[in-house]
Design a protein around this motif. Structure first.
Motif, mmCIF file in Angstrom:
data_model
loop_
_atom_site.group_PDB
_atom_site.id
_atom_site.type_symbol
_atom_site.label_atom_id
_atom_site.label_comp_id
_atom_site.label_asym_id
_atom_site.label_seq_id
_atom_site.Cartn_x
_atom_site.Cartn_y
_atom_site.Cartn_z
ATOM 1 N N GLY A 169 61.509 21.496 7.007
ATOM 2 C CA GLY A 169 60.851 20.197 7.113
ATOM 3 C C GLY A 169 61.838 19.135 7.545
ATOM 4 N N ASP A 170 62.207 18.245 6.613
ATOM 5 C CA ASP A 170 63.120 17.140 6.931
ATOM 6 C C ASP A 170 64.524 17.594 7.309
ATOM 7 O OD1 ASP A 170 61.197 15.192 6.611
ATOM 8 O OD2 ASP A 170 61.731 14.766 4.519
ATOM 9 N N GLY A 171 64.837 18.871 7.121
ATOM 10 C CA GLY A 171 66.160 19.391 7.461
ATOM 11 C C GLY A 171 66.280 19.925 8.878
ATOM 12 N N TRP A 172 65.273 19.647 9.727
ATOM 13 C CA TRP A 172 65.387 20.071 11.139
ATOM 14 C C TRP A 172 66.608 19.420 11.783
ATOM 15 C CZ3 TRP A 172 65.018 16.473 15.126
ATOM 16 C CH2 TRP A 172 64.476 15.233 14.800
ATOM 17 N N MET A 173 67.123 20.032 12.842
ATOM 18 C CA MET A 173 68.360 19.542 13.440
ATOM 19 C C MET A 173 68.173 18.868 14.795
ATOM 20 S SD MET A 173 70.940 22.467 12.212
ATOM 21 C CE MET A 173 71.250 22.638 10.464
ATOM 22 N N VAL A 174 67.441 19.520 15.697
ATOM 23 C CA VAL A 174 67.222 18.939 17.025
ATOM 24 C C VAL A 174 65.786 19.137 17.470
ATOM 25 C CG1 VAL A 174 69.614 19.197 17.820
ATOM 26 C CG2 VAL A 174 67.964 21.019 18.281
ATOM 27 N N LYS A 175 65.371 18.230 18.359
ATOM 28 C CA LYS A 175 64.095 18.352 19.055
ATOM 29 C C LYS A 175 64.453 18.566 20.517
ATOM 30 C CE LYS A 175 59.874 15.728 19.993
ATOM 31 N NZ LYS A 175 59.203 14.433 19.756
ATOM 32 N N ILE A 176 63.762 19.525 21.160
ATOM 33 C CA ILE A 176 64.060 19.822 22.557
ATOM 34 C C ILE A 176 62.794 19.801 23.402
ATOM 35 C CG2 ILE A 176 66.028 21.275 21.909
ATOM 36 C CD1 ILE A 176 64.279 23.729 22.776
ATOM 37 N N THR A 177 62.994 19.638 24.696
ATOM 38 C CA THR A 177 61.944 19.903 25.674
ATOM 39 C C THR A 177 62.228 21.289 26.217
ATOM 40 O OG1 THR A 177 61.715 17.568 26.242
ATOM 41 C CG2 THR A 177 60.901 19.168 27.851
ATOM 42 N N LEU A 178 61.254 22.162 26.112
ATOM 43 C CA LEU A 178 61.429 23.550 26.527
ATOM 44 C C LEU A 178 61.548 23.663 28.048
ATOM 45 C CD1 LEU A 178 58.645 25.039 24.264
ATOM 46 C CD2 LEU A 178 61.100 25.388 23.952
ATOM 47 N N ALA A 179 62.493 24.474 28.512
ATOM 48 C CA ALA A 179 62.600 24.757 29.938
ATOM 49 C C ALA A 179 61.491 25.727 30.344
ATOM 50 C CB ALA A 179 63.968 25.344 30.263
ATOM 51 N N ASN A 180 61.191 26.691 29.467
ATOM 52 C CA ASN A 180 60.155 27.686 29.734
ATOM 53 C C ASN A 180 59.540 28.108 28.403
ATOM 54 O OD1 ASN A 180 58.522 29.802 30.487
ATOM 55 N ND2 ASN A 180 60.148 31.006 31.447
ATOM 56 N N ALA A 181 58.333 27.647 28.120
ATOM 57 C CA ALA A 181 57.684 27.930 26.841
ATOM 58 C C ALA A 181 57.537 29.421 26.575
ATOM 59 C CB ALA A 181 56.322 27.246 26.780
ATOM 60 N N ALA A 182 57.446 30.233 27.611
ATOM 61 C CA ALA A 182 57.290 31.678 27.438
ATOM 62 C C ALA A 182 58.520 32.319 26.798
ATOM 63 C CB ALA A 182 56.988 32.338 28.781
ATOM 64 N N ASP A 183 59.692 31.647 26.863
ATOM 65 C CA ASP A 183 60.906 32.191 26.248
ATOM 66 C C ASP A 183 60.738 32.404 24.749
ATOM 67 O OD1 ASP A 183 62.102 32.097 28.728
ATOM 68 O OD2 ASP A 183 63.332 30.331 28.275
ATOM 69 N N VAL A 184 59.897 31.598 24.132
ATOM 70 C CA VAL A 184 59.685 31.681 22.683
ATOM 71 C C VAL A 184 59.098 33.042 22.303
ATOM 72 C CG1 VAL A 184 58.442 30.641 20.735
ATOM 73 C CG2 VAL A 184 59.473 29.189 22.493
ATOM 74 N N ASP A 185 58.332 33.631 23.213
ATOM 75 C CA ASP A 185 57.700 34.922 22.935
ATOM 76 C C ASP A 185 58.717 36.027 22.647
ATOM 77 O OD1 ASP A 185 55.260 33.672 23.337
ATOM 78 O OD2 ASP A 185 55.094 34.350 25.424
ATOM 79 N N GLY A 186 59.924 35.883 23.133
ATOM 80 C CA GLY A 186 60.957 36.893 22.919
ATOM 81 C C GLY A 186 61.687 36.776 21.595
ATOM 82 N N LEU A 187 61.348 35.778 20.780
ATOM 83 C CA LEU A 187 62.019 35.574 19.496
ATOM 84 C C LEU A 187 61.337 36.380 18.394
ATOM 85 C CD1 LEU A 187 62.620 31.735 19.806
ATOM 86 C CD2 LEU A 187 64.239 33.584 20.246
ATOM 87 N N LEU A 188 61.955 36.393 17.229
ATOM 88 C CA LEU A 188 61.460 37.177 16.099
ATOM 89 C C LEU A 188 60.308 36.482 15.386
ATOM 90 C CD1 LEU A 188 64.926 38.083 14.531
ATOM 91 C CD2 LEU A 188 63.522 39.553 15.989
ATOM 92 N N SER A 189 59.328 37.265 14.957
ATOM 93 C CA SER A 189 58.278 36.749 14.074
ATOM 94 C C SER A 189 58.850 36.653 12.664
ATOM 95 C CB SER A 189 57.085 37.701 14.065
ATOM 96 O OG SER A 189 57.455 38.919 13.419
ATOM 97 N N ALA A 190 58.114 36.027 11.763
ATOM 98 C CA ALA A 190 58.551 35.936 10.365
ATOM 99 C C ALA A 190 58.769 37.332 9.788
ATOM 100 C CB ALA A 190 57.538 35.149 9.542
ATOM 101 N N GLU A 191 57.870 38.258 10.068
ATOM 102 C CA GLU A 191 57.994 39.631 9.555
ATOM 103 C C GLU A 191 59.237 40.316 10.126
ATOM 104 O OE1 GLU A 191 56.255 41.063 7.051
ATOM 105 O OE2 GLU A 191 55.388 39.058 6.873
ATOM 106 N N ASP A 192 59.481 40.135 11.422
ATOM 107 C CA ASP A 192 60.664 40.738 12.050
ATOM 108 C C ASP A 192 61.946 40.152 11.457
ATOM 109 O OD1 ASP A 192 59.035 42.253 13.735
ATOM 110 O OD2 ASP A 192 59.171 40.834 15.398
ATOM 111 N N TYR A 193 61.944 38.857 11.218
ATOM 112 C CA TYR A 193 63.129 38.202 10.649
ATOM 113 C C TYR A 193 63.378 38.692 9.224
ATOM 114 C CZ TYR A 193 66.512 34.738 9.172
ATOM 115 O OH TYR A 193 67.643 34.137 8.681
ATOM 116 N N LYS A 194 62.327 38.803 8.446
ATOM 117 C CA LYS A 194 62.470 39.325 7.073
ATOM 118 C C LYS A 194 63.077 40.724 7.090
ATOM 119 C CE LYS A 194 58.808 38.768 4.381
ATOM 120 N NZ LYS A 194 57.408 38.514 3.957
#
Length: 126
Positions: A96-121
């Motif tokens: 929540g309030d501990g976020w660090m940066v806000k960005i404008t995405l270069a390519n929103a599809a890049d997010v699809d390659g990241l881990l889901s909550a289950e994968d991270y766990k």
């Protein structure tokens, strides 16, 4: 420990919350627990485009300093002003309030390659 399902995660323990073509980035609850009491957050690349997996700053705890890695390529449009005087928000409210940066995405599809909550766990053995 908390792993919000609406977030995506990295192997380097950052999280990202996408809102349209912008996103908020911080470190996970697991990461802040491993680091201990956060005393300083230094974002060195405000206003710049930062490539995926590049260092965009550091987080300093009582006994260590750790690099912060960008989950996806984007331009840092804002740093969290609260962390200048209250770096402990990373410990008390990492998603929540501990976020660090806000960005404008270069390519929103890049997010699809990241881990889901289950994968991270699974990655951290939770």
């Amino acid at each position: 420990m908390s792993f919000p399902a609406e977030l995506k995660y990295t192997k380097d323990h950052e999280w990202i919350r996408v809102e349209g073509n912008e996103a908020y980035i911080g470190i996970t609850e697991f990461a802040q627990r491993e680091l201990g009491d956060i005393v300083y957050v230094d974002i060195t690349s405000a206003g710049e485009e930062v490539k995926s997996e590049a260092v965009f700053g550091t987080v300093e705890a009582v006994k260590t300093v750790s690099d912060l890695f960008m989950p996806v390529t984007g331009i840092i449009t804002e740093t969290n002003p609260l962390l200048d005087s209250q770096p402990e928000l990373v410990n008390t409210d990492p998603y929540g309030d501990g976020w660090m940066v806000k960005i404008t995405l270069a390519n929103a599809a890049d997010v699809d390659g990241l881990l889901s909550a289950e994968d991270y766990k699974a990655l951290i053995g939770a």
